[in-house]
Design a protein around this motif. Structure first.
Motif, PDB file in Angstrom:
ATOM      1  N   ARG A 285     -10.992 -14.708   3.081  1.00  0.00           N
ATOM      2  CA  ARG A 285     -10.396 -14.165   4.305  1.00  0.00           C
ATOM      3  C   ARG A 285      -9.762 -12.827   3.936  1.00  0.00           C
ATOM      4  N   ALA A 286     -10.301 -11.754   4.496  1.00  0.00           N
ATOM      5  CA  ALA A 286      -9.860 -10.408   4.110  1.00  0.00           C
ATOM      6  C   ALA A 286      -8.451 -10.121   4.633  1.00  0.00           C
ATOM      7  N   PRO A 331      14.101   9.013  -2.938  1.00  0.00           N
ATOM      8  CA  PRO A 331      13.864   8.126  -1.796  1.00  0.00           C
ATOM      9  C   PRO A 331      12.827   7.064  -2.148  1.00  0.00           C
ATOM     10  N   VAL A 332      13.203   5.799  -1.962  1.00  0.00           N
ATOM     11  CA  VAL A 332      12.301   4.679  -2.237  1.00  0.00           C
ATOM     12  C   VAL A 332      12.169   3.846  -0.969  1.00  0.00           C
ATOM     13  N   ALA A 333      11.048   3.156  -0.862  1.00  0.00           N
ATOM     14  CA  ALA A 333      10.788   2.368   0.340  1.00  0.00           C
ATOM     15  C   ALA A 333       9.804   1.261   0.025  1.00  0.00           C
ATOM     16  N   MET A 334       9.740   0.310   0.938  1.00  0.00           N
ATOM     17  CA  MET A 334       8.688  -0.695   0.965  1.00  0.00           C
ATOM     18  C   MET A 334       8.053  -0.640   2.332  1.00  0.00           C
ATOM     19  N   GLY A 335       6.798  -0.998   2.399  1.00  0.00           N
ATOM     20  CA  GLY A 335       6.130  -1.038   3.681  1.00  0.00           C
ATOM     21  C   GLY A 335       4.788  -1.715   3.567  1.00  0.00           C
ATOM     22  N   TYR A 336       4.100  -1.790   4.681  1.00  0.00           N
ATOM     23  CA  TYR A 336       2.763  -2.390   4.726  1.00  0.00           C
ATOM     24  C   TYR A 336       1.748  -1.306   5.053  1.00  0.00           C
ATOM     25  N   VAL A 337       0.643  -1.333   4.319  1.00  0.00           N
ATOM     26  CA  VAL A 337      -0.451  -0.396   4.553  1.00  0.00           C
ATOM     27  C   VAL A 337      -1.759  -1.174   4.548  1.00  0.00           C
ATOM     28  N   SER A 338      -2.794  -0.573   5.080  1.00  0.00           N
ATOM     29  CA  SER A 338      -4.114  -1.178   5.020  1.00  0.00           C
ATOM     30  C   SER A 338      -4.524  -1.310   3.554  1.00  0.00           C
ATOM     31  N   PRO A 339      -5.281  -2.356   3.198  1.00  0.00           N
ATOM     32  CA  PRO A 339      -5.587  -2.622   1.782  1.00  0.00           C
ATOM     33  C   PRO A 339      -6.234  -1.453   1.049  1.00  0.00           C
ATOM     34  N   GLU A 340      -7.030  -0.650   1.751  1.00  0.00           N
ATOM     35  CA  GLU A 340      -7.700   0.464   1.075  1.00  0.00           C
ATOM     36  C   GLU A 340      -6.727   1.580   0.705  1.00  0.00           C
ATOM     37  N   HIS A 341      -5.494   1.516   1.202  1.00  0.00           N
ATOM     38  CA  HIS A 341      -4.480   2.514   0.860  1.00  0.00           C
ATOM     39  C   HIS A 341      -3.370   1.927  -0.024  1.00  0.00           C
TER      40      HIS A 341
END
Length: 374
Positions: A285-286, A331-341
């Protein structure tokens, strides 16, 4: 802070005496910072020892011969195999694999001692009771206090009050007594530093906190520095970086799911959302998104809900936590990106007040963890 609708921790009067600025948090009046300020508190914790009031969090006891098996049925985590006085990070999941809450639990031999997030504790209790209340005894101890003493000098200060804690290693615990009060201490925390969390009766919290603050290494620290410390350590905040729509695999928390509960393990599956989570783990499951660490390449803080774009201007995700890291000095952060990025080194843009701020996907933690593993 005079809002009568807010709950107060057992240390409320002490916070006011120490000059804390109080804010609403998880239904409680909580100290966000003291007069020296967030930056000073953050650096003091990294350098010496900071005392945090985390009594808003929920404490539960699960007991009975089937308690471990019952609790394991709610999480993709090995509960049955956890040794006595050993601690583990856990994830309560819903039927779609989303994270209801993240938590810590200890096998104390006679029971499982569970610490859940303050904003989630009543919902967690209802969920656990509904699912496994017939299989074990569940005792909510929401009236107990919880302190976190964090930093490289935490062990020096705490062992003066509780001799023997210096023998603990990361993610282990022990019972202790202080002035007749029953305590339980774990060598853990949420700052990336060595440190301890201490569960104790509410009636003893003020005196014990004052005894700690009398130690030369210890200063009080509020929620502001707790947030900057945990972000630099790459640790998720429930409600920001993980929530009921996020699976452990999307959140890059694969390490929290032991092999025995994963595909091919002898106790694999059997937890809520297992079909989704195990399929994401084995690649059938991608993923559509993945949590990553991010560093801004300009000195511009990038905060939660900021849109993330590819270099050609396509929306690829969103920041979930971000600030100027006091110890990282960037500056540091966390986040969600598409898997290819999601690959380390990928360049992208954060859109801050209409301006594209260049960022790079970076490994976490942003500041090296210093847990005491012995």
């Amino acid at each position: 802070m005079t809002d009568p609708t807010l709950l107060q921790t057992p240390l409320h009067a002490l916070h006011l005496e120490l000059g804390a600025r109080m804010v609403p948090f998880a239904g409680y009046a909580m100290p966000v910072q003291y007069p020296e300020g967030l930056m000073a508190e953050h650096h003091h914790t990294r350098r010496a020892a900071g005392l945090f009031d985390v009594s808003h969090m929920g404490q539960l006891l699960l007991s009975g011969p089937d308690a471990a098996a019952a609790f394991e049925s709610l999480m993709p985590v090995d509960v049955i195999g956890l040794g006595v006085n050993k601690q583990r990070y856990g994830l309560l999941l819903n039927d779609s694999g989303g994270i209801i809450d993240d938590l810590m639990f200890v096998n104390r031999g006679t029971d499982l001692f569970v610490i859940v997030n303050g904003a989630c504790k009543h919902g967690d209790l209802a969920h656990i009771r509904a699912c496994i209340g017939s299989l074990c005894h569940i005792d909510a101890q929401f009236d107990r206090a919880l302190l976190a003493l964090q930093g490289p000098a935490a062990v020096t200060a705490l062992q003066r009050l509780l001799p023997g804690v210096e023998k603990l290693v990361f993610m282990t615990g022990m019972a202790a007594t202080w002035n007749g009060a029953d305590l339980y201490v774990t060598r853990s925390g949420y700052t990336g530093e060595d440190g301890f969390e201490i569960s104790l009766p509410a009636a003893s919290a003020d005196a014990f906190s004052r005894a700690l603050l009398a130690q030369p290494e210890v200063k009080p620290v509020g929620l502001g520095a707790r947030n900057s410390l945990r972000l630099e350590a790459g640790l998720c905040l429930h409600g920001n970086d993980i929530d009921t729509t996020t699976t452990p695999v999307e959140a890059a928390l694969n390490w929290a799911m032991q092999k025995i509960r994963r595909t091919g393990g002898e106790r694999a599956g059997g937890f809520p959302g297992a079909d989704v989570v195990l399929a994401q783990l084995d690649g059938s499951r991608a993923l559509t998104r993945k949590r990553v660490g991010l560093i801004a390449l300009e000195r511009v803080p990038v905060r939660e809900h900021v849109e993330l774009q590819s270099l050609d201007g396509q929306k690829i995700g969103e920041v979930t936590s971000g600030l100027l890291g006091p110890s990282a000095d960037k500056p540091v952060a966390m986040g969600y990106v598409s898997p290819e990025h999601a690959e380390i080194g990928t360049r992208l843009h954060a859109i801050v007040r209409g301006k594209a701020v260049p960022m790079e996907v970076a490994p976490m933690p942003f500041v090296a963890n210093r847990y005491h593993r012995g």
